[in-house]
Design a protein around this motif. Structure first.
Motif, PDB file in Angstrom:
ATOM      1  N   THR A 114      31.192  -0.652  -6.900  1.00 25.72           N
ATOM      2  CA  THR A 114      30.397   0.097  -5.927  1.00 25.72           C
ATOM      3  C   THR A 114      29.037   0.475  -6.493  1.00 25.72           C
ATOM      4  O   THR A 114      27.999   0.314  -5.826  1.00 25.72           O
ATOM      5  N   PHE A 115      28.995   0.948  -7.725  1.00 23.65           N
ATOM      6  CA  PHE A 115      27.725   1.374  -8.307  1.00 23.65           C
ATOM      7  C   PHE A 115      26.838   0.190  -8.666  1.00 23.65           C
ATOM      8  O   PHE A 115      25.611   0.308  -8.671  1.00 23.65           O
ATOM      9  N   GLU A 116      27.451  -0.960  -8.947  1.00 26.41           N
ATOM     10  CA  GLU A 116      26.647  -2.173  -9.142  1.00 26.41           C
ATOM     11  C   GLU A 116      25.913  -2.535  -7.859  1.00 26.41           C
ATOM     12  O   GLU A 116      24.739  -2.909  -7.866  1.00 26.41           O
ATOM     13  N   ARG A 117      26.603  -2.411  -6.711  1.00 28.37           N
ATOM     14  CA  ARG A 117      25.977  -2.668  -5.403  1.00 28.37           C
ATOM     15  C   ARG A 117      24.890  -1.628  -5.115  1.00 28.37           C
ATOM     16  O   ARG A 117      23.848  -1.947  -4.538  1.00 28.37           O
ATOM     17  N   LEU A 118      25.134  -0.393  -5.500  1.00 28.67           N
ATOM     18  CA  LEU A 118      24.156   0.675  -5.265  1.00 28.67           C
ATOM     19  C   LEU A 118      22.860   0.392  -6.016  1.00 28.67           C
ATOM     20  O   LEU A 118      21.761   0.517  -5.457  1.00 28.67           O
ATOM     21  N   ILE A 119      22.971  -0.019  -7.269  1.00 31.19           N
ATOM     22  CA  ILE A 119      21.775  -0.325  -8.063  1.00 31.19           C
ATOM     23  C   ILE A 119      21.076  -1.565  -7.515  1.00 31.19           C
ATOM     24  O   ILE A 119      19.840  -1.621  -7.439  1.00 31.19           O
ATOM     25  N   ALA A 120      21.866  -2.580  -7.091  1.00 30.80           N
ATOM     26  CA  ALA A 120      21.284  -3.823  -6.587  1.00 30.80           C
ATOM     27  C   ALA A 120      20.474  -3.607  -5.319  1.00 30.80           C
ATOM     28  O   ALA A 120      19.447  -4.272  -5.100  1.00 30.80           O
ATOM     29  N   ILE A 121      20.899  -2.692  -4.467  1.00 37.63           N
ATOM     30  CA  ILE A 121      20.227  -2.467  -3.179  1.00 37.63           C
ATOM     31  C   ILE A 121      19.212  -1.335  -3.260  1.00 37.63           C
ATOM     32  O   ILE A 121      18.106  -1.440  -2.723  1.00 37.63           O
ATOM     33  N   LYS A 122      19.576  -0.253  -3.930  1.00 35.47           N
ATOM     34  CA  LYS A 122      18.693   0.917  -3.990  1.00 35.47           C
ATOM     35  C   LYS A 122      17.560   0.725  -4.995  1.00 35.47           C
ATOM     36  O   LYS A 122      16.422   1.135  -4.763  1.00 35.47           O
ATOM     37  N   TYR A 123      17.859   0.108  -6.136  1.00 39.04           N
ATOM     38  CA  TYR A 123      16.866  -0.066  -7.203  1.00 39.04           C
ATOM     39  C   TYR A 123      16.732  -1.553  -7.535  1.00 39.04           C
ATOM     40  O   TYR A 123      16.973  -1.976  -8.675  1.00 39.04           O
ATOM     41  N   ALA A 124      16.370  -2.346  -6.542  1.00 35.91           N
ATOM     42  CA  ALA A 124      16.336  -3.803  -6.697  1.00 35.91           C
ATOM     43  C   ALA A 124      15.343  -4.253  -7.768  1.00 35.91           C
ATOM     44  O   ALA A 124      15.616  -5.207  -8.512  1.00 35.91           O
ATOM     45  N   MET A 125      14.211  -3.568  -7.887  1.00 37.98           N
ATOM     46  CA  MET A 125      13.188  -3.983  -8.843  1.00 37.98           C
ATOM     47  C   MET A 125      13.622  -3.765 -10.290  1.00 37.98           C
ATOM     48  O   MET A 125      13.186  -4.472 -11.185  1.00 37.98           O
ATOM     49  N   ARG A 126      14.465  -2.776 -10.519  1.00 39.37           N
ATOM     50  CA  ARG A 126      14.913  -2.470 -11.889  1.00 39.37           C
ATOM     51  C   ARG A 126      16.313  -2.997 -12.169  1.00 39.37           C
ATOM     52  O   ARG A 126      16.870  -2.732 -13.238  1.00 39.37           O
ATOM     53  N   TYR A 127      16.900  -3.726 -11.219  1.00 41.13           N
ATOM     54  CA  TYR A 127      18.301  -4.150 -11.333  1.00 41.13           C
ATOM     55  C   TYR A 127      18.549  -4.996 -12.578  1.00 41.13           C
ATOM     56  O   TYR A 127      19.509  -4.767 -13.318  1.00 41.13           O
ATOM     57  N   SER A 128      17.683  -5.983 -12.824  1.00 34.44           N
ATOM     58  CA  SER A 128      17.903  -6.906 -13.948  1.00 34.44           C
ATOM     59  C   SER A 128      17.839  -6.199 -15.299  1.00 34.44           C
ATOM     60  O   SER A 128      18.464  -6.653 -16.267  1.00 34.44           O
ATOM     61  N   ASN A 129      17.095  -5.096 -15.377  1.00 34.79           N
ATOM     62  CA  ASN A 129      17.020  -4.343 -16.633  1.00 34.79           C
ATOM     63  C   ASN A 129      18.179  -3.366 -16.791  1.00 34.79           C
ATOM     64  O   ASN A 129      18.635  -3.117 -17.909  1.00 34.79           O
ATOM     65  N   VAL A 130      18.641  -2.818 -15.669  1.00 39.66           N
ATOM     66  CA  VAL A 130      19.722  -1.826 -15.726  1.00 39.66           C
ATOM     67  C   VAL A 130      21.084  -2.494 -15.872  1.00 39.66           C
ATOM     68  O   VAL A 130      21.915  -2.086 -16.693  1.00 39.66           O
ATOM     69  N   VAL A 131      21.328  -3.529 -15.067  1.00 38.96           N
ATOM     70  CA  VAL A 131      22.634  -4.207 -15.067  1.00 38.96           C
ATOM     71  C   VAL A 131      22.510  -5.507 -15.846  1.00 38.96           C
ATOM     72  O   VAL A 131      21.944  -6.489 -15.368  1.00 38.96           O
ATOM     73  N   THR A 132      23.052  -5.515 -17.052  1.00 39.69           N
ATOM     74  CA  THR A 132      23.065  -6.708 -17.903  1.00 39.69           C
ATOM     75  C   THR A 132      24.509  -7.073 -18.244  1.00 39.69           C
ATOM     76  O   THR A 132      25.420  -6.263 -18.079  1.00 39.69           O
ATOM     77  N   ALA A 180      28.080   7.150  -2.631  1.00 38.37           N
ATOM     78  CA  ALA A 180      27.366   5.892  -2.837  1.00 38.37           C
ATOM     79  C   ALA A 180      27.299   5.069  -1.555  1.00 38.37           C
ATOM     80  O   ALA A 180      26.253   4.479  -1.237  1.00 38.37           O
ATOM     81  N   TYR A 181      28.394   5.044  -0.794  1.00 37.05           N
ATOM     82  CA  TYR A 181      28.394   4.248   0.436  1.00 37.05           C
ATOM     83  C   TYR A 181      27.533   4.876   1.524  1.00 37.05           C
ATOM     84  O   TYR A 181      26.988   4.154   2.369  1.00 37.05           O
ATOM     85  N   VAL A 182      27.392   6.173   1.518  1.00 38.46           N
ATOM     86  CA  VAL A 182      26.452   6.817   2.447  1.00 38.46           C
ATOM     87  C   VAL A 182      25.031   6.359   2.140  1.00 38.46           C
ATOM     88  O   VAL A 182      24.251   6.003   3.046  1.00 38.46           O
ATOM     89  N   ILE A 183      24.679   6.357   0.859  1.00 41.93           N
ATOM     90  CA  ILE A 183      23.343   5.898   0.451  1.00 41.93           C
ATOM     91  C   ILE A 183      23.158   4.422   0.789  1.00 41.93           C
ATOM     92  O   ILE A 183      22.110   4.007   1.323  1.00 41.93           O
ATOM     93  N   LEU A 184      24.182   3.605   0.497  1.00 39.94           N
ATOM     94  CA  LEU A 184      24.086   2.172   0.767  1.00 39.94           C
ATOM     95  C   LEU A 184      23.943   1.878   2.254  1.00 39.94           C
ATOM     96  O   LEU A 184      23.214   0.959   2.646  1.00 39.94           O
ATOM     97  N   TYR A 185      24.624   2.660   3.072  1.00 41.60           N
ATOM     98  CA  TYR A 185      24.524   2.480   4.527  1.00 41.60           C
ATOM     99  C   TYR A 185      23.086   2.717   5.000  1.00 41.60           C
ATOM    100  O   TYR A 185      22.533   1.911   5.762  1.00 41.60           O
ATOM    101  N   HIS A 186      22.463   3.786   4.529  1.00 42.75           N
ATOM    102  CA  HIS A 186      21.083   4.082   4.927  1.00 42.75           C
ATOM    103  C   HIS A 186      20.105   3.056   4.355  1.00 42.75           C
ATOM    104  O   HIS A 186      19.128   2.675   5.029  1.00 42.75           O
ATOM    105  N   GLU A 187      20.367   2.593   3.150  1.00 41.31           N
ATOM    106  CA  GLU A 187      19.476   1.603   2.535  1.00 41.31           C
ATOM    107  C   GLU A 187      19.534   0.271   3.265  1.00 41.31           C
ATOM    108  O   GLU A 187      18.496  -0.369   3.499  1.00 41.31           O
TER     109      GLU A 187
END
Length: 285
Positions: A114-132, A180-187
């Protein structure tokens, strides 16, 4: 065998044991087979080795182990109970400890997905640096360590410490995943409006569509877990609040519902991902 007293059919006391044994015995080999096939497909197909699919494959490992160890132990335990064998208590302890280890790992994997999806959608520009890949390996290792700690406490019968850790896992997991899913829904709604109202590059539109599809797969997996746990949660909440003294749902029924989630998850992956479904059928043929 049943006896009829007027209009009332009286079932023997262990009929639910027989039902749970039958269901788990049939589902067990398919649970192992389907989950192993998903692992093979993700490993063999580079295009499918996205971070989201890798985490789902880690969740698949816990489901495969449930089919390999959890369900057979559960079936043996119920068989021993039916025949009144003295070793049933030992089997019960082993089964509970194995299921405790695997379920703890499964819930934490769900939170990680779930949090991997949150970072991928909410923080797309920083995703590759955060999730390795290295960070994912460390997170998965930490999850299994926590799972084995829970299993060890169960073996040592340190139930007070076990319940404390389980509460630390379950309550934050439920709250954080819901948040997290509330945030993802709005995003996702914001991204859709942005795509409709602005002329975005085709590459960004495709990326957003791909991330949304992966999010929907995660939502289906989490929903399947919630549905499988509803009978157990109904019993626990009813007993805790004093609505009833004994759970109206038989213990073997809600336990079977919880375990069968491991059989449902690979079906969801194949249903949601066309390429994975084709490769699974190809391997089977």
């Amino acid at each position: 065998m049943t006896s009829i007293d007027g209009d009332t059919v009286i079932f023997p006391p262990n009929v639910n044991y027989i039902i749970s044994i039958s269901i788990n015995s049939i589902a067990c080999p398919f649970t192992v087979l389907l989950n192993v096939l998903v692992i093979i497909v993700v490993k063999k197909r580079p295009r499918l080795r996205t971070n989201n699919n890798i985490l789902l494959a880690c969740l698949v490992v816990t489901d495969a182990l449930t089919g390999l160890f959890g369900q057979p132990l559960y079936v043996l335990w119920r068989i021993f109970l039916i025949f009144g064998l003295s070793s049933s208590e030992i089997l019960e302890n082993v089964c509970v400890c194995v299921v405790t280890t695997l379920s703890s790992a499964s819930y934490l994997h769900l939170m990680l997905v779930t949090f991997e999806r949150l970072i991928a959608i909410k923080y797309a520009m920083r995703y590759s640096n955060v999730v390795t890949h290295n960070k994912l390996k460390i997170a998965v290792l930490a999850i299994w360590i926590i799972g084995f700690v829970c299993g060890t406490l169960c073996v040592l019968k340190m139930y007070l410490a076990l319940n404390y850790i389980k509460s630390l896992i379950s309550i934050p997991c439920i709250v954080l995943v819901a948040f997290a899913y509330v945030i993802l829904y709005h995003e996702t709604r914001r991204h859709r409006r942005k795509i409709k109202t602005q002329q975005l590059p085709q590459e960004e539109v495709e990326r957003s569509t791909k991330e949304s599809k992966a999010l929907k797969t995660t939502v289906f997996v989490v929903s399947a877990v919630i549905l499988s746990l509803l009978p157990a949660d109904f019993c626990f909440i009813g007993l805790a609040t004093g609505l009833f003294d004994t759970c109206p749902i038989d213990e073997s029924i809600w336990q079977t519902c919880s375990i069968l989630n491991s059989f449902v998850n690979p079906l969801i992956y194949c249903w949601r991902q066309n390429e994975m479904r084709k490769l699974v059928f190809k391997i089977v043929k």
